[in-house]
Design a protein around this motif. Structure first.
Motif, PDB file in Angstrom:
ATOM      1  N   SER A 152      79.451  71.017   8.748  1.00 31.00           N
ATOM      2  CA  SER A 152      79.481  71.693  10.047  1.00 31.00           C
ATOM      3  C   SER A 152      79.239  73.195   9.867  1.00 31.00           C
ATOM      4  CB  SER A 152      80.810  71.440  10.732  1.00 31.00           C
ATOM      5  OG  SER A 152      81.830  71.844   9.859  1.00 31.00           O
ATOM      6  N   TYR A 153      78.709  73.804  10.879  1.00 32.56           N
ATOM      7  CA  TYR A 153      78.350  75.226  10.819  1.00 32.56           C
ATOM      8  C   TYR A 153      78.430  75.805  12.225  1.00 32.56           C
ATOM      9  CZ  TYR A 153      74.147  72.805  12.274  1.00 32.56           C
ATOM     10  OH  TYR A 153      73.287  71.975  12.936  1.00 32.56           O
ATOM     11  N   GLN A 154      78.496  77.125  12.269  1.00 28.28           N
ATOM     12  CA  GLN A 154      78.548  77.832  13.557  1.00 28.28           C
ATOM     13  C   GLN A 154      77.140  78.010  14.123  1.00 28.28           C
ATOM     14  OE1 GLN A 154      81.040  81.346  12.577  1.00 28.28           O
ATOM     15  NE2 GLN A 154      80.758  81.772  14.768  1.00 28.28           N
ATOM     16  N   LYS A 155      77.061  78.061  15.444  1.00 28.74           N
ATOM     17  CA  LYS A 155      75.769  78.345  16.084  1.00 28.74           C
ATOM     18  C   LYS A 155      75.887  79.625  16.894  1.00 28.74           C
ATOM     19  CE  LYS A 155      74.638  73.488  16.754  1.00 28.74           C
ATOM     20  NZ  LYS A 155      74.414  72.429  17.744  1.00 28.74           N
ATOM     21  N   GLY A 156      74.772  80.112  17.406  1.00 28.42           N
ATOM     22  CA  GLY A 156      74.792  81.260  18.325  1.00 28.42           C
ATOM     23  C   GLY A 156      74.870  82.599  17.611  1.00 28.42           C
ATOM     24  N   ILE A 157      74.507  82.642  16.317  1.00 29.82           N
ATOM     25  CA  ILE A 157      74.599  83.902  15.560  1.00 29.82           C
ATOM     26  C   ILE A 157      73.269  84.658  15.653  1.00 29.82           C
ATOM     27  CG2 ILE A 157      74.932  84.848  13.237  1.00 29.82           C
ATOM     28  CD1 ILE A 157      76.719  82.368  12.711  1.00 29.82           C
ATOM     29  N   LEU A 158      73.365  85.945  15.888  1.00 38.62           N
ATOM     30  CA  LEU A 158      72.171  86.787  16.062  1.00 38.62           C
ATOM     31  C   LEU A 158      71.348  86.837  14.769  1.00 38.62           C
ATOM     32  CD1 LEU A 158      70.772  88.862  18.007  1.00 38.62           C
ATOM     33  CD2 LEU A 158      72.091  90.623  16.797  1.00 38.62           C
ATOM     34  N   ILE A 159      70.029  86.715  14.923  1.00 40.50           N
ATOM     35  CA  ILE A 159      69.121  86.785  13.766  1.00 40.50           C
ATOM     36  C   ILE A 159      68.369  88.115  13.846  1.00 40.50           C
ATOM     37  CG2 ILE A 159      67.226  85.644  12.538  1.00 40.50           C
ATOM     38  CD1 ILE A 159      67.874  83.115  14.252  1.00 40.50           C
ATOM     39  N   ALA A 160      68.230  88.787  12.703  1.00 39.18           N
ATOM     40  CA  ALA A 160      67.514  90.078  12.700  1.00 39.18           C
ATOM     41  C   ALA A 160      66.509  90.108  11.548  1.00 39.18           C
ATOM     42  CB  ALA A 160      68.520  91.222  12.525  1.00 39.18           C
ATOM     43  N   GLY A 161      65.447  90.855  11.763  1.00 41.47           N
ATOM     44  CA  GLY A 161      64.476  91.102  10.685  1.00 41.47           C
ATOM     45  C   GLY A 161      63.410  90.029  10.532  1.00 41.47           C
ATOM     46  N   HIS A 162      63.507  88.936  11.309  1.00 42.63           N
ATOM     47  CA  HIS A 162      62.536  87.839  11.176  1.00 42.63           C
ATOM     48  C   HIS A 162      61.218  88.176  11.854  1.00 42.63           C
ATOM     49  CE1 HIS A 162      64.419  87.549  15.031  1.00 42.63           C
ATOM     50  NE2 HIS A 162      63.363  86.891  15.437  1.00 42.63           N
TER      51      HIS A 162
END
Ligand code: GLY
Length: 431
Positions: free
Chosen positions: A349-359
């Motif tokens: 299991s893992y968390q969702k909704g985390i901001l992605i940067a630099g992609h």
């Protein structure tokens, strides 16, 4: 042409990226798509699992051709449904997609047509499965026969472990109907190789050989995942080995499918173990591999749309071959390596909704494919276990890997996890 691609992973982003380069492509839709795909192409919000809804959409938008990414709709008969309603689509019919949807069927097909694969037995209950001669020597392999989203294959090291897994499958019905039949196999050793053949049922072409890295941990340790990275061309797929794969595996398999009245059309993915005795089939899949497609598709020069259109027509691949000398397959870059960035905790299991940067920056000879991402409130956030595939291209595998890893340093989201050893077998092989 108006085109529809079905699916939501890195594979589908790579398919959109490649198909959109075709001069034949006027308008491209993807359903359901993901954050990265929706930033470039239209991703209508409709129920992607409903064939009726997809066909209605295809008619409303004058879709000329549909390409299916994942296995489930193919096994469920989307090609039959679209064919019946006069909509052009590529891929195997439901009875041909059994090659992935029913592993017991695939093993019997291989056995009756002399295709090299691990020795096996097929079972329908716990007691008889424990009697399998292949559970007298360990490690051994237990596979549920039906589709299990890549989670139905177990390498067991002892009778106790085998019994525990089989209890989950048969008594607790962990996989539902998919686990009502089980295949037990001897465990093969060697190097794994993925081969994609595009076929019209008769003739075929193969794309550059690639190598996936299925385990979560470095050195190929830990739990199995959908794939943590891939490279192509994999040196273990040398010309002699590829010749054997064509002669001993692809040709007899396509012949066997024709003989049973279910010619196989579309993309045949051969998951192989290259053993000391030559290539052996671990599994067939009825669709492009993921992440392998994220490094194979950026390498090839031919128009993928033309090729897939050819696969949907009788004699199409032979006609395509007459027009296209196959030597020109590669683009200027000869190697590609895709490193998957995953959410912390994956494949658990893992968390969702985390901001992605630099992609979204430009990285030299690097393509960022989105998988588990969403575009929400004008920003990209994580929405799955495998988040991005970072594909580096180069004149050597080392250069391709360096480019991918260099971009990864600047791409961030909290809990970002990736393997630092993608390509290790290919880099350190003596081939
Ligand atoms: N990379 C493994 C798969 O696509 O099944």
């Amino acid at each position: 042409m108006n085109l529809l691609i079905i699916g939501s992973g890195g594979r589908e982003h790579a398919l959109c990226w490649k198909i959109a380069q075709s001069p034949l492509c006027d308008k491209l839709y993807c359903i359901p798509g993901n954050g990265g795909i929706s930033a470039q192409w239209e991703c209508p919000k409709l129920d992607g699992s409903s064939f009726e809804a997809l066909a209605e959409f295809a008619r409303a938008k004058n879709i000329d051709f549909t390409i299916v990414g994942p296995e489930q709709p193919l096994v469920d008969g989307i090609v039959n449904y679209f064919d019946k309603t006069g909509l052009k689509i590529c891929g195997p019919t439901a009875s041909a997609a059994l090659i992935e949807g029913d592993k017991a069927f695939a093993k019997e097909l291989m056995s009756s047509s002399g295709v090299p694969t691990a020795r096996f037995t097929i079972h329908h209950n716990l007691v008889y499965t424990l009697e399998s001669p292949h559970l007298k020597k360990f490690p051994a392999v237990i596979k549920v026969s039906g589709l299990a989203a890549g989670k139905g294959v177990f390498i067991v090291d002892s009778p106790r472990e085998a019994e525990n897994i089989l209890t989950e499958i048969f008594a607790r019905k962990k996989f539902g109907d998919a686990g009502s039949t089980v295949v037990v196999e001897e465990c093969l050793t060697g190097d794994e190789l993925s081969i994609f053949a595009i076929t019209d049922g008769e003739d075929f072409i193969i794309l550059p050989p690639s190598q996936d890295h299925k385990r979560i941990g470095e050195g190929d340790t830990g739990l199995n995942t959908g794939g943590m990275g891939a490279c192509a061309p994999a040196p273990i797929g040398d010309p002699d080995t590829l010749g054997q794969i064509e002669e001993r595996i692809i040709i007899p398999t396509l012949e066997a499918m024709r003989r049973r009245g279910t010619p196989y059309r579309g993309l045949l993915y051969c998951g192989l173990m290259i053993t000391e005795k030559g290539p052996r089939v671990l599994e067939f899949n009825c669709r492009f591999g993921d992440p392998e497609s994220q490094c194979v598709l950026p390498l090839i020069k031919p128009d993928l749309l033309e090729l897939l259109l050819a696969s949907a027509e009788e004699g199409g691949i032979a006609r395509w071959k007459r027009k296209n000398p196959w030597e020109v397959i590669y683009t200027g870059n000869e190697y590609a390596a895709c490193v998957v960035l995953a959410s912390e905790g994956y494949p658990g299991s893992y968390q969702k909704g985390i901001l992605i940067a630099g992609h979204d920056r430009e990285y030299q000879d690097t393509i960022i494919f989105h998988a588990g991402t969403k575009y929400e409130g004008e920003r990209f956030i994580t929405s799955g276990g495998r988040v991005l595939g970072v594909t580096g291209l180069g004149k050597s595998l080392k250069e391709a890997l360096d480019r991918a890893y260099s971009a990864i340093e600047s791409i961030n989201f909290q809990g970002k996890y990736y393997r630092r050893d993608i390509g290790w077998r290919a880099l350190y092989s003596n081939i």
